[in-house]
Design an enzyme around this catalytic site. Structure first.
Site, PDB file in Angstrom:
ATOM      1  N   ASP A 266       0.418  -1.237  -0.051  1.00 55.21           N
ATOM      2  CA  ASP A 266       0.201   0.130  -0.137  1.00 55.21           C
ATOM      3  C   ASP A 266       0.575   1.010  -0.154  1.00 55.21           C
ATOM      4  O   ASP A 266       0.107   2.233   0.203  1.00 55.21           O
ATOM      5  CB  ASP A 266      -1.067  -0.080   1.526  1.00 55.21           C
ATOM      6  CG  ASP A 266      -1.669  -0.783   1.639  1.00 55.21           C
ATOM      7  OD1 ASP A 266      -2.118  -1.935   0.268  1.00 55.21           O
ATOM      8  OD2 ASP A 266      -2.769  -1.163   2.545  1.00 55.21           O
TER       9      ASP A 266
ATOM     10  N   ARG B  84      -3.373   1.660  -9.332  1.00 56.13           N
ATOM     11  CA  ARG B  84      -2.635   3.199  -8.778  1.00 56.13           C
ATOM     12  C   ARG B  84      -1.113   3.062  -9.785  1.00 56.13           C
ATOM     13  O   ARG B  84      -0.592   4.056  -9.203  1.00 56.13           O
ATOM     14  CB  ARG B  84      -2.100   2.234  -7.370  1.00 56.13           C
ATOM     15  CG  ARG B  84      -3.260   2.300  -6.391  1.00 56.13           C
ATOM     16  CD  ARG B  84      -2.747   1.908  -4.870  1.00 56.13           C
ATOM     17  NE  ARG B  84      -3.526   2.417  -4.103  1.00 56.13           N
ATOM     18  CZ  ARG B  84      -3.983   2.149  -2.849  1.00 56.13           C
ATOM     19  NH1 ARG B  84      -3.696   1.286  -2.241  1.00 56.13           N
ATOM     20  NH2 ARG B  84      -5.030   2.154  -2.277  1.00 56.13           N
TER      21      ARG B  84
END
Ligand code: S3P
Length: 445
Positions: free
Chosen positions: A326, A357
């Site tokens: 993350d 992402r």
């Protein structure tokens, strides 16, 4: 579902961040604490629970399955659980909002109970793959009906007569591993999960803490986790450690904003979560781990972070990815301020997070004058130590994209704007207030 009003925010070049940064409770541990509390017989008490939207959604879901979930104070919650196999059928659709962890773990939890539930979420969650959970849950005997491609909304019918499963994870995912383990709790006999690369191990630690029979072995084929089904879970008192993934934002902000020195107390440094901190050390960041200790079964330390010296670009070893999965967006933003290339590979999983992402980071960096190369499962940031800024970043309902680019703006020549800071409330509701207190020039636009 309510429609979402975007709330833009802007970060200006700042210097001298200082003070102590209070980080909220760990998101992964918070979701699991509520689920385990529901599966134990009796009263589980939790302190330090993250009161972000994702976790509040899971609390609401546990009520829908019949648990009594009560907030007694700030971060303090009690759960009167029903026992493994004691879940009731929800009367309405379960809306997990933005929370991939929430929906996947809850589906695992109910997959071996003879009840049905229908799940949905926000526009981001409705784009994310659920097949990775449904495939193993079908092996237990659960069935599902949903949109093409395993997308939400979908209805899961738990197995009335579940069988235990042996499952080798096709992707390194703690959510998939945990969904299988939660399902295994109500299957008779032994459920086995094999993961080639170690992913975050909070579920295994908590299974042990709640009294399940669980054994973990490191073998040539990977980590093998064996769980004996149908235990009686004993209620626990859980102090949730502070989230290393949320701590990453003020830490990186202090490394970007000149003259900063901050302290970030009580951060969980579980080795399956701490890859970013090793990476930052290799880049030359000045971070001291003060007072290392163990709290609630997790290694914890106070971080002291000082701006200074030149950061160097490095190659992040691909096998480190699960322990910092993350943190790549905020690392990529920091890498723009390092000298040389930061190479990040083996991170294809980033494409199926709250947003794609890799694509979101590449677009955001380019919009702010940073050179970056995109690869199918990675990216290379060509750092020069300087960021021109001046761009607006599309955040795609992704809290970590919003916070990462607000950090980028703290060292840029021109302000950096994110199109929507609203989703930050899913994981870090105090982020804007905290950054303001530290002296960061971040404001709602
Ligand atoms: C999580 C696992 C990770 C991580 C997510 C939280 C968890 O997802 O990205 O934020 O709590 O198990 P994956 O399992 O998809 O890697």
């Amino acid at each position: 579902m309510t429609s979402h009003q975007p709330r833009p925010a802007t970060a200006h070049r700042s210097s001298g961040l200082s003070g102590s940064a209070t980080i909220p409770g760990d998101k992964s541990v918070s979701h699991r604490a509520l689920i385990f509390g529901t599966l134990a017989v009796g009263e589980t008490r939790v302190t330090g629970l993250l009161e972000g939207e994702d976790v509040l959604g899971t609390a609401q879901a546990m009520r829908a399955f019949g648990a009594q979930v009560i907030r007694t104070d700030r971060g303090a919650w009690t759960i009167h659980g029903l026992g493994v196999g004691g879940l009731m059928e929800p009367e309405d659709v379960i809306d997990c909002g933005n929370a991939g962890t929430g929906v996947r773990l809850i589906m695992g939890m109910m997959a071996t109970c003879p009840i049905s539930a229908t799940f949905t979420g926000d526009a981001s969650l409705r784009r994310r793959p659920m097949g990775r959970i449904l495939d193993p849950l079908r092996l237990f005997g659960a069935t599902s009906m949903g949109r093409d491609g395993g997308l939400l909304p979908l209805t899961l019918r738990g197995a009335a007569d579940p069988v235990p499963v042996e499952y080798a994870l096709p992707v390194p995912s703690a959510q998939v591993k945990s969904a299988v383990l939660f399902a295994g709790l109500n299957a008779p006999g032994e459920t086995v999960v094999i993961e080639r690369e170690a992913t975050r191990d909070h579920t295994e630690r908590m299974l042990h803490g709640f009294g399940a029979e669980v054994a973990v072995e490191d073998l040539p084929e990977g980590r093998v986790i064996r769980l004996r089904g149908r235990p009686e879970l004993r209620p626990q008192t859980i102090a949730v450690p502070r989230d290393p993934s949320s701590a990453a934002f003020p830490v990186v902000a202090a490394l970007i904003a000149e003259g900063s020195e901050i302290v970030v107390p009580n951060i969980c440094l579980n080795p399956t979560r701490a890859g970013l901190y090793q990476t930052l050390a290799e880049m030359g960041a000045d971070i001291v781990h003060d007072n290392p200790r163990e709290e609630g079964g997790e290694p914890v330390a106070d971080l002291r972070v000082r701006h200074g010296g030149t950061l160097r670009g490095i190659e992040v070893p691909p096998d480190r990815a699960p322990s910092m999965i993350d943190e790549y967006p905020v690392l990529a933003c920091l890498a723009a301020y390092a000298e040389g290339d930061t190479v990040m590979r083996g991170i294809g999983e980033l494409r199926v997070k709250e947003s794609d992402r890799i694509a979101a980071v590449v677009a955001g960096l380019r919009a702010n004058g940073v050179e970056v190369t995109e690869e199918p499962d990675g990216m290379i940031v060509h750092g020069t130590g300087k960021v021109s800024g001046g761009g607006t970043v599309a955040t795609h309902l992704d809290h970590r994209i919003a916070m990462s680019f607000l950090c980028l703006g703290l060292g840029a020549d021109k302000p950096v704007t994110v199109d929507d800071a609203g989703p930050i409330a899913t994981s870090f509701p105090s982020f804007m207030g905290l950054m303001h207190t530290l002296g960061a020039g971040i404001e709602a636009a």
